[in-house]
Design an enzyme around this catalytic site. Sequence first.
Site, PDB file in Angstrom:
ATOM      1  N   CYS A   1      34.889  18.136  11.389  1.00 56.64           N
ATOM      2  CA  CYS A   1      36.063  17.396  10.471  1.00 56.64           C
ATOM      3  C   CYS A   1      35.886  15.832  11.858  1.00 56.64           C
ATOM      4  CB  CYS A   1      37.389  17.821  11.481  1.00 56.64           C
ATOM      5  SG  CYS A   1      37.449  17.639  13.156  1.00 56.64           S
TER       6      CYS A   1
ATOM      7  N   THR B   1      36.967  14.503  14.400  1.00 52.11           N
ATOM      8  CA  THR B   1      36.511  14.398  16.135  1.00 52.11           C
ATOM      9  C   THR B   1      35.635  16.150  16.046  1.00 52.11           C
ATOM     10  OG1 THR B   1      38.473  15.122  15.965  1.00 52.11           O
ATOM     11  CG2 THR B   1      38.161  13.636  17.117  1.00 52.11           C
TER      12      THR B   1
ATOM     13  N   ASP C   1      36.720  18.854   6.945  1.00 52.01           N
ATOM     14  CA  ASP C   1      38.429  18.132   5.908  1.00 52.01           C
ATOM     15  C   ASP C   1      37.442  16.780   5.389  1.00 52.01           C
ATOM     16  OD1 ASP C   1      37.718  16.761   8.147  1.00 52.01           O
ATOM     17  OD2 ASP C   1      39.804  17.000   9.452  1.00 52.01           O
TER      18      ASP C   1
ATOM     19  N   HIS D   1      25.171  31.461  26.654  1.00 53.88           N
ATOM     20  CA  HIS D   1      26.112  31.321  27.252  1.00 53.88           C
ATOM     21  C   HIS D   1      27.227  32.830  26.874  1.00 53.88           C
ATOM     22  CE1 HIS D   1      23.795  29.670  30.892  1.00 53.88           C
ATOM     23  NE2 HIS D   1      23.836  30.396  30.588  1.00 53.88           N
TER      24      HIS D   1
HETATM   25  C1  RB5 Z   1      41.634  13.331  10.220  1.00 52.66           C
HETATM   26  O1  RB5 Z   1      42.308  11.800  10.366  1.00 52.66           O
HETATM   27  C2  RB5 Z   1      41.231  13.776  11.795  1.00 52.66           C
HETATM   28  O2  RB5 Z   1      42.516  13.701  12.442  1.00 52.66           O
HETATM   29  C3  RB5 Z   1      40.805  15.390  11.199  1.00 52.66           C
HETATM   30  O3  RB5 Z   1      39.525  14.814  11.065  1.00 52.66           O
HETATM   31  C4  RB5 Z   1      39.742  15.795  13.100  1.00 52.66           C
HETATM   32  O4  RB5 Z   1      39.594  14.416  14.174  1.00 52.66           O
HETATM   33  C5  RB5 Z   1      41.180  16.398  13.750  1.00 52.66           C
HETATM   34  O5  RB5 Z   1      41.014  16.455  15.129  1.00 52.66           O
END
Ligand code: RB5
Length: 147
Positions: free
Chosen positions: A65, A67, A8, A98
């Site tokens: 993304c 996180t 993303d 694993h």
């Molecule tokens: C986007 O702001 C963020 O929420 C996304 O990149 C991700 O971290 C979601 O889990």
Amino acid sequence: MKVAIASDHGGIRIREEIKKLMDEMGIEYTDFGCECETSVDYPDYALPVAQKVASGEFDRGILICGTGIGMSIAANKVKGIRCALVHDVFSAKATREHNDSNILAMGERVIGPGLAREIAKVWLTTSFEGGRHEKRIQKISAYENEQ
Ligand code: RB5
């Protein structure tokens, strides 16, 4: 090996770093976006990549993304997907050996491109150990098949 990669808006820089790594390693990949810096929704990228891996069109997937959490949650909804959220090299190796993980998720707001590159390199080159781990994966597949 054919790899499907996507991110993303929160994972664009690491996605570019991993594409560079795969170019260097001679690994074939297709980039499924996102195309822009504006805000997009991670399930719109995680689910198509997960479906392409589950169907066998691609051998592995890499999703990034902010996180890595949203991508991994979404990808793991697809039957046959074992998506591992990894932010250290030890886990990258262990989850291949694993868990036979078929998708790697990482978070660009958690780690930098250098570590992401090392994680991806280990994850892409480590084989599943099989043996005692096989029956554990089969238990997950059996559960999926009952749903
Ligand atoms: C986007 O702001 C963020 O929420 C996304 O990149 C991700 O971290 C979601 O889990």
